[in-house]
Design an enzyme around this catalytic site. Structure first.
Site, mmCIF file in Angstrom:
data_model
loop_
_atom_site.group_PDB
_atom_site.id
_atom_site.type_symbol
_atom_site.label_atom_id
_atom_site.label_comp_id
_atom_site.label_asym_id
_atom_site.label_seq_id
_atom_site.Cartn_x
_atom_site.Cartn_y
_atom_site.Cartn_z
ATOM 1 N N ASN A 1 0.844 -1.195 0.000
ATOM 2 C CA ASN A 1 0.000 0.000 0.000
ATOM 3 C C ASN A 1 0.879 1.245 0.000
ATOM 4 O O ASN A 1 1.597 1.514 0.965
ATOM 5 C CB ASN A 1 -0.922 -0.012 1.217
ATOM 6 C CG ASN A 1 -2.006 -1.059 1.100
ATOM 7 O OD1 ASN A 1 -2.954 -0.891 0.337
ATOM 8 N ND2 ASN A 1 -1.861 -2.157 1.832
ATOM 9 N N GLU A 2 0.824 1.981 -1.086
ATOM 10 C CA GLU A 2 1.658 3.163 -1.260
ATOM 11 C C GLU A 2 1.021 4.378 -0.581
ATOM 12 O O GLU A 2 -0.170 4.367 -0.251
ATOM 13 C CB GLU A 2 1.847 3.453 -2.755
ATOM 14 C CG GLU A 2 2.593 2.365 -3.515
ATOM 15 C CD GLU A 2 4.094 2.387 -3.263
ATOM 16 O OE1 GLU A 2 4.534 3.003 -2.264
ATOM 17 O OE2 GLU A 2 4.830 1.790 -4.060
#
Length: 635
Positions: free
Chosen positions: A155-156
């Site tokens: 998850n950026e």
């Protein structure tokens, strides 16, 4: 979010457990998992785990394997992998599935039918359905009981709180960080399949692991920062059953560790006093001798004046202690009063070993000091733990072997043979996938390239060739990123060198956050070797100095010796680094910093000199810093 009533941890919004090292911390976690597994089995249920494939997990998986070897079955465990690169076959060495298979699935008895992993090899058209099915499978087991991770999957920054398992585009920083796995950023996939933020947060219990000083800032942001989509890990503050499990190095930036006087009463020893005074100087942008009583009182340090004051005495004592770390004679100055010097005057000349994990860490981290030791007449030895062969680009091999065939007629070499060598190498390299181990011959060529560069740098610094040692420790020689465990054979190699030289000084790498953990293994090997030899008479007169350079720098409050460099000596250091041509433009494994190592080193050394200047010391161009090892010291 946890509300802490203990004032020492009042800035912390998550429960944090700090251990001496990653082995001790992992043992605590594994005990908890095995106890929960026993409880589930007594209820006729299975334990559902979410597992990460980050290096921080390795000691946990090794302890699982040890438990299995001692009779503990894992048949009642179900595993869900957190993420996977896309597109990437699960048989590739960079695959997260393969990581878990090698470290866990192949060594314990978890049934294959109870292992669920996102598949980086499926067609793009099937990705959405695959992710939805993955979520349904988690739900069919009643959710994940325990998530063990050291991140939030892939998850950026910007990932929403409500996100579910999906395909995500990896940002540039993530791909640079992953370059060490793929032997170059160009080979890192652009996408990843990952559990979403909400998927992770629905786990009943979450253990977040982190080891080493490189994680300290991230841990501070996670534990003390605000909940923010730009830091997906911060969402863990909204989870009521999260534990952060770290070692002392990863805890370094937490308020209770970095500035404990801001959290409550302190035991004001000399080390903490130095740390507090230097912090106050930086906080107020004042040199030591200009600090006032009000400065201390207004910044939560009135107890320090009460315990160790008056403030003027604290200032003078701290100023003197810092000044006494500075020396232009890292091996000790002969025929001089050494009462306040960091290194003793005698014996002179000293026998000195500088250990370097890879063939360039020595000059990157302490090239100026190496030059000083050489110029000042000490009996200086350089010892390279590993060949460093995996950090050489394939085109370097092609260049050197092409040179070999071109020079053959000049020296009357067999041109047909050198041509065949060149062609075979080209064939071997063209058939190799990114990250796949080289053939034995190619690995040897790469090792010789780095050996030649190290010898050139040593020659430039005036070190005798017979004093340059290439140890080629077996733990490293796998041809890949994954290394063998440290063995007695590795330790004995160091013991033999120490016994042969009987050094008065040993310098070793104390920055333990290189991408593959090689520095940490080499440091451990040195400590184990010196422990084995501690009863030798010469050991009573041997000091171990620790350097940093390419990855971190010491906190000035911890420093025992500071070696200033003139502008000319900075150039000497730079030129020594330049002798390692295969590590330039760019390096194979730059970590999170894309700059070349010489640029990092110069900036770090210059910033140290600027800091000393701001604290009230003389102005220098650059400074290299060292800590003296003391028994039981944790770094």
């Amino acid at each position: 979010m946890t509300i802490n009533h203990d004032l020492s941890i009042r800035y912390e919004k998550l429960p944090v457990f700090i251990y001496n090292d990653q082995i001790e911390a992992s043992a605590y976690l594994v005990d908890n998992i095995l106890n929960l597994l026993s409880l589930k089995e007594s209820q006729g249920k299975k334990l559902v785990l979410g597992l990460s494939s980050r290096p921080a997990m390795i000691p946990v998986y090794e302890l699982f394997a040890h438990a299995y070897e001692n009779g503990r079955s894992f048949k009642n465990i179900v595993v869900f992998g957190i993420n996977e690169y896309y597109p990437l076959s699960r048989n590739e060495i960079q695959s997260h599935y393969r990581f878990l298979r090698e470290y866990l699935f192949d060594v314990v008895d978890i049934p294959a039918s109870q292992i669920y992993f996102l598949d980086g090899g499926i067609p793009r058209s099937q990705v959405a359905r695959h992710c939805a099915d993955f979520e349904k499978k988690i739900a069919s087991y009643g959710g994940i009981d325990v998530m063990i991770t050291s991140g939030m999957g892939s998850n950026e920054p910007g990932s929403p709180y409500s996100s579910r398992t999906r395909l995500i585009t990896l940002n540039t920083n993530t791909r640079i960080s992953a370059a060490s796995e793929f032997f170059g950023v160009d080979f890192v996939p652009n996408y990843s399949l990952t559990m979403g933020v909400q998927t992770i947060l629905e786990s009943k219990t979450i253990y977040y692991l982190a080891w080493g000083e490189s994680e300290s800032k991230a841990i501070k942001d996670l534990v003390e920062g605000k909940v923010d989509e730009s830091h997906p890990s911060s969402f863990l503050q909204n989870h009521t059953q999260t534990e952060v499990i770290i070692d002392h190095a990863a805890a370094a930036d937490l308020t209770r560790i970095a500035t404990p006087w801001l959290t409550g009463p302190c035991n004001w020893n000399e080390t903490l006093t130095r740390k507090a005074v230097f912090w106050l100087c930086r906080h107020l942008d004042k040199p030591i001798l200009k600090l006032t009583a009000r400065d201390y009182n207004d910044n939560g340090m009135s107890d320090l004046i009460t315990d160790r004051g008056p403030f003027s005495k604290i200032n003078i004592d701290t100023f003197n202690s810092l000044q006494h770390t500075i020396t232009g004679w890292p091996g000790g100055k002969p025929n001089a009063d050494d009462t306040t010097r960091p290194e003793r005057a005698l014996p002179y000349p000293k026998r000195v070993i500088v250990f370097s994990p890879h063939p360039d860490d020595d000059v990157i981290s302490m090239g100026g000091t190496v030059a000083r030791l050489s110029q000042q007449g000490h009996i200086l030895h350089l010892a390279y733990h590993t060949s460093g062969n995996i950090a050489v680009f394939d085109h370097e091999v092609t260049r050197f072997l092409d040179f070999l065939q071109e020079i053959s007629p000049v020296y009357g070499l067999d041109q047909q043979k050198t041509r065949a060598i060149f062609e075979q190498a080209g064939k071997d390299l063209s058939q190799k996938k990114p990250g796949e181990p080289d053939t034995q011959a190619i690995r040897k060529v790469k090792a010789l390239i780095r050996r030649g560069e190290a010898k050139s740098a040593c020659q430039y610094l005036g070190i005798k060739q017979e004093n340059v040692h290439f140890l080629e420790m077996p733990f490293y020689e796998t041809g890949g990123i994954k290394k063998n465990p440290l063995s007695e054979q590795d330790i004995d190699i160091i013991c033999n060198l120490l016994e042969d030289i009987k050094p008065h000084q040993v310098f070793a790498a104390g920055d333990l956050s290189d991408p593959h953990g090689t520095h940490r293994i080499c440091y451990t090997a040195i400590l184990k070797a010196m422990e084995k030899l501690r009863q030798r008479p010469w050991m009573a007169d041997c000091r171990l100095w620790l350097y940093r350079g390419a990855w971190q720098e010491w906190d000035v409050a911890d420093v025992d010796m500071a070696v200033p460099l003139s502008p000319e000596e900075v150039v000497i250091k730079r030129n020594a680094i330049f002798r390692h041509q295969s590590q330039k433009d760019p390096a194979m494994f730059p970590g999170n910093d894309p700059r070349e190592f010489w640029k990092r080193a110069e900036e770090r050394n210059h910033n140290t000199a600027v800091l000393y200047d701001k604290l009230g010391m003389a102005e220098y161009q650059a400074i290299e810093m060292f800590r003296l090892y003391r028994e039981g010291m944790k770094i």
